[in-house]
Every structure is written in C-alpha cells, then in structure tokens.
Design a protein around this motif. Structure first.
Motif, PDB file in Angstrom:
ATOM      1  N   LYS A  83       0.872  -1.235  -0.144  1.00  0.00           N
ATOM      2  CA  LYS A  83      -0.041   0.082   0.047  1.00  0.00           C
ATOM      3  C   LYS A  83       0.904   1.365  -0.006  1.00  0.00           C
ATOM      4  O   LYS A  83       1.713   1.492   0.663  1.00  0.00           O
ATOM      5  CB  LYS A  83      -0.838   0.010   1.285  1.00  0.00           C
ATOM      6  N   GLY A  84       0.424   2.253  -0.926  1.00  0.00           N
ATOM      7  CA  GLY A  84       1.297   3.320  -1.107  1.00  0.00           C
ATOM      8  C   GLY A  84       2.345   3.444  -1.922  1.00  0.00           C
ATOM      9  O   GLY A  84       2.866   4.472  -2.231  1.00  0.00           O
ATOM     10  N   GLU A  85       2.860   2.250  -2.467  1.00  0.00           N
ATOM     11  CA  GLU A  85       3.896   2.153  -3.238  1.00  0.00           C
ATOM     12  C   GLU A  85       3.495   2.885  -4.764  1.00  0.00           C
ATOM     13  O   GLU A  85       2.419   2.600  -5.243  1.00  0.00           O
ATOM     14  CB  GLU A  85       4.504   0.710  -3.566  1.00  0.00           C
ATOM     15  N   LEU A  86       4.210   3.460  -5.587  1.00  0.00           N
ATOM     16  CA  LEU A  86       3.967   3.861  -6.705  1.00  0.00           C
ATOM     17  C   LEU A  86       3.610   2.857  -7.748  1.00  0.00           C
ATOM     18  O   LEU A  86       4.276   1.861  -7.999  1.00  0.00           O
ATOM     19  CB  LEU A  86       5.235   4.791  -7.575  1.00  0.00           C
ATOM     20  N   LEU A  87       2.317   3.191  -8.390  1.00  0.00           N
ATOM     21  CA  LEU A  87       2.110   2.433  -9.670  1.00  0.00           C
ATOM     22  C   LEU A  87       2.298   3.039 -11.120  1.00  0.00           C
ATOM     23  O   LEU A  87       2.970   2.120 -12.052  1.00  0.00           O
ATOM     24  CB  LEU A  87       0.613   1.916  -9.589  1.00  0.00           C
ATOM     25  N   VAL A  88       1.999   4.305 -11.352  1.00  0.00           N
ATOM     26  CA  VAL A  88       1.985   4.891 -12.442  1.00  0.00           C
ATOM     27  C   VAL A  88       2.403   6.303 -11.937  1.00  0.00           C
ATOM     28  O   VAL A  88       1.743   7.061 -11.116  1.00  0.00           O
ATOM     29  CB  VAL A  88       0.676   4.861 -13.444  1.00  0.00           C
ATOM     30  N   ALA A  89       3.378   6.815 -12.733  1.00  0.00           N
ATOM     31  CA  ALA A  89       3.276   8.386 -12.669  1.00  0.00           C
ATOM     32  C   ALA A  89       3.145   9.112 -14.260  1.00  0.00           C
ATOM     33  O   ALA A  89       3.787   8.649 -15.300  1.00  0.00           O
ATOM     34  CB  ALA A  89       4.763   8.609 -12.242  1.00  0.00           C
ATOM     35  N   LEU A  90       2.399  10.163 -14.040  1.00  0.00           N
ATOM     36  CA  LEU A  90       2.004  10.914 -15.191  1.00  0.00           C
ATOM     37  C   LEU A  90       2.957  12.174 -15.399  1.00  0.00           C
ATOM     38  O   LEU A  90       3.695  12.539 -14.310  1.00  0.00           O
ATOM     39  CB  LEU A  90       0.733  11.483 -15.230  1.00  0.00           C
ATOM     40  N   ASP A  91       3.407  12.607 -16.557  1.00  0.00           N
ATOM     41  CA  ASP A  91       4.325  13.648 -17.007  1.00  0.00           C
ATOM     42  C   ASP A  91       3.694  14.794 -16.353  1.00  0.00           C
ATOM     43  O   ASP A  91       2.526  15.199 -16.227  1.00  0.00           O
ATOM     44  CB  ASP A  91       4.339  13.842 -18.384  1.00  0.00           C
TER      45      ASP A  91
END
Length: 354
Positions: A83-91
């Motif tokens: 829980k809380g870990e990064l899945l996807v990051a947008l520009d």
C-alpha cells in the motif's frame, strides 16, 4: 449339397434352443447387486453442495484522476505491491507550467488588491471630511471588492493545479497484486470524472483474501448461516481441502440457469498458494452431523401413501414395518422408529408380505 444345407439348419436350430435354455442371452449374467441390508449404526453427515468461482475479495480498476501522458510505469503484471507504493506516474511538464502561470496571476492580483485597498482608504477619509461624493466612495469600494475576488480566484486556481500535481503519482490503494496492465509508457490517458469515464490503467487485487460466490437453491438456503464453516476443494489441486467461512448471504433471490436461489459469498480462511482467481471450487456446507445413529440404505425405505415402509426379512418371507425416518445423506437414512439394530431389510419391494 442339399445334405449340407440340412445339417446347417439343424445346427442353427440347436443353437437357438441352447440360447433359450440359457435365459435368452449369451451375455446375460446373474446380478451381483445385494438385495438385503442390515439395520446398523452409522455416522450421517448432511451437507449442501455447490460450485462457485474463486475471485479476489478486493479488486479495483485503477484510473487516473487527471489527464496526462504516462511518464513511468512502475509495475508489471503479477508484481506484488505494498500500500502506498507507486504504480504509475504521469508527466508533470504541463502542470508545472500551469502552476507558474497561476503564481504569476496571484502576484498580479495581489498588486491590484493593494492598490484598491489604498484607494479605498483614501476615499474613506475624504468622504469623512465631505471632500468626495458618496458615489465616488461607493465606486472605490466596488473596485476593492472586485480586486479581492480576483485575488481569491487566482489562489483557488493555484490550489487546483497543486491538487493535480499530487494526483499525477498514482499509488497502490492497498497491499495487492497487479493482475493486468492496459497502457504503455508515453500513452496519453484521460482523467476519470465519473465511474464510467477515464482510462483504465491496470487491475489491482488483494489475492490474500479470496472469495467464492455460489448460487444456492432456495430450498437449501435456510440451512446456510452467516459465519458457517465451509469445506472447499479445487479440481486443479487434488487431495487438498481448504477452509472457508460464509461472509454474505444475499437478501433477495436471483435466477441462474433457470434455478431460483440466493448468492452466497464464502471467504477462504485457510488458503493455498496454488489457488488462483478464476478457478472453480466445490463447496460443502455442513448442515447436520450425527454419530452412531440407527440407519438403513435409502433404497430400503418405500413410500406407501403418507406412510414410509420398510420390509424386514423373516424365515417365511418378509414383514411390513411402518418406520419414522430422520436425517439422510446420499446413501443412508436415519431410522427413528419401526426397526431394530440387526434387522435385515429388503432393498426391493416384495411381491407379497406377511
């Protein structure tokens, strides 16, 4: 030549006579199925059986809250994430530009507000000394209120951009596993303004909490209780029995495969690492467990009107007995009255009785 045909005819007739003497069929054999059984004490387990599909108890379709281009896919299919870990990051390039513009707008609005405040204070003093008209003072007050509105508007715009910047990092909502990924790095995605809108990024589920949904016939649903223990077997994992517990019984009936019944959810409380979502599971809901009760095979009890009958073997034939039965499983039925332990009962209804 005639003599040969005559001999062949005799052989055929003899064969027919021999076949008839054997009972009409060379392949017929005497039945080995038992025709009697003893009244004996046995254990009876009454269960309700059902089949269901294994699914994650908690599964979500992850969508972005804001639109943008995918800068980074931080996970892959099958990966376990906390829980809380990064899945996807947008520009964030466009949003950073919007934030700079919003900050500039705030600075400009702040200058205008300060000027409007000075003008208001000056006109207020002049009005007190009756050096300006009420109309001039009112116009100055209006300008001050408009300047305040523009300043508040600029601040809210900056807050909107700041909120969007927080949402470009899409984090795991709970401990779970990535089931499917539907996008690629660099793809432009749409933000979800409602449940039915927005781009599906991935499917995420907690595989430690697996649930089986079964459809229970309305005749048997009253035998199922909340928190009831359930025995679970999976065809793809032979010789393994899992433990489960009823966590939900639907309050209203539904029709499935033309059978009216109720949905029942069973949580697998003792699982196996080999169990996967999508597998079929066989469920057994224990209803009654009787130990050492008087029983006979089901085929030994016959129905005669409103009475249940058993036939006890006697030295001279058979005797008709009215019996009272209790619980039954798929093989035996409990005898409450009418028979005694050791009695020999017929498994076929006799032609004559005493």
């Amino acid at each position: 030549m005639k003599r040969i045909f005559w001999l062949a005819g005799i052989i055929v007739v003899a064969g027919i006579v021999w076949w008839a003497a054997r009972g009409g069929s060379a392949n017929d054999s005497k039945s080995t199925a038992p025709t009697t059984a003893k009244v004996a004490r046995r254990d009876i387990d009454v269960t309700v059986a059902a089949v269901g599909e294994i699914n994650p108890g908690n599964q979500v379709s992850v969508k972005p809250e804001v639109s943008g281009r995918i800068h980074r896919l931080a996970v892959q299919t099958g990966q376990t994430v906390a829980k809380g870990e990064l899945l996807v990051a947008l520009d964030d390039t466009d949003l950073l530009t919007e934030r700079d513009a919003a900050q500039t707008q705030i600075a400009a609005a702040q200058v205008q507000l300060a000027k409007a405040q000075r003008d208001f204070d000056r006109q207020k003093d002049l009005l007190a000394n009756k050096l300006v008209s009420q109309e001039v003072f009112d116009n100055t007050q209006t300008s001050l209120e408009l300047a305040r509105t523009e300043f508040d508007k600029a601040q809210k715009q900056l807050q909107i951009v700041e909120d969007k910047l927080k949402k470009i990092r899409i984090l795991a909502p709970f401990d779970g596993t990535v089931l499917n990924i539907f996008v690629t790095q660099g793809q432009v995605v749409s933000g979800a303004t409602s449940v039915s809108q927005g781009t599906d990024l991935l499917t995420f589920a907690d595989l430690k909490a697996l649930v089986i949904r079964a459809h229970i016939n309305q005749v048997d649903i009253t035998k199922i209780k909340p928190d009831q223990e359930v025995a679970i077997t999976v065809d793809s994992i032979p010789d393994t029995t899992l433990a489960g517990k009823v966590i939900l019984i639907a309050p209203i009936a539904t029709v499935k495969n033309n059978i009216k019944g109720f949905s029942v959810d069973v949580l697998i409380s003792k699982s196996d690492d080999r169990v996967r979502p999508g597998m079929n599971a066989n469920l057994k809901f224990p209803v009654v467990h009787l130990t050492g009760v008087l029983t006979v095979p089901l085929s030994a009890v016959f129905v005669d009107g409103k009475e249940k009958i058993a036939y006890v073997q006697t030295p001279t034939g058979s005797a008709r007995r009215v019996v009272t039965v209790g619980e039954s499983d798929f093989q035996n039925v409990q005898i409450l009255t009418g028979l005694q332990e050791g009695d020999v009962v017929l498994l076929e209804q006799p032609k004559t009785t005493m």
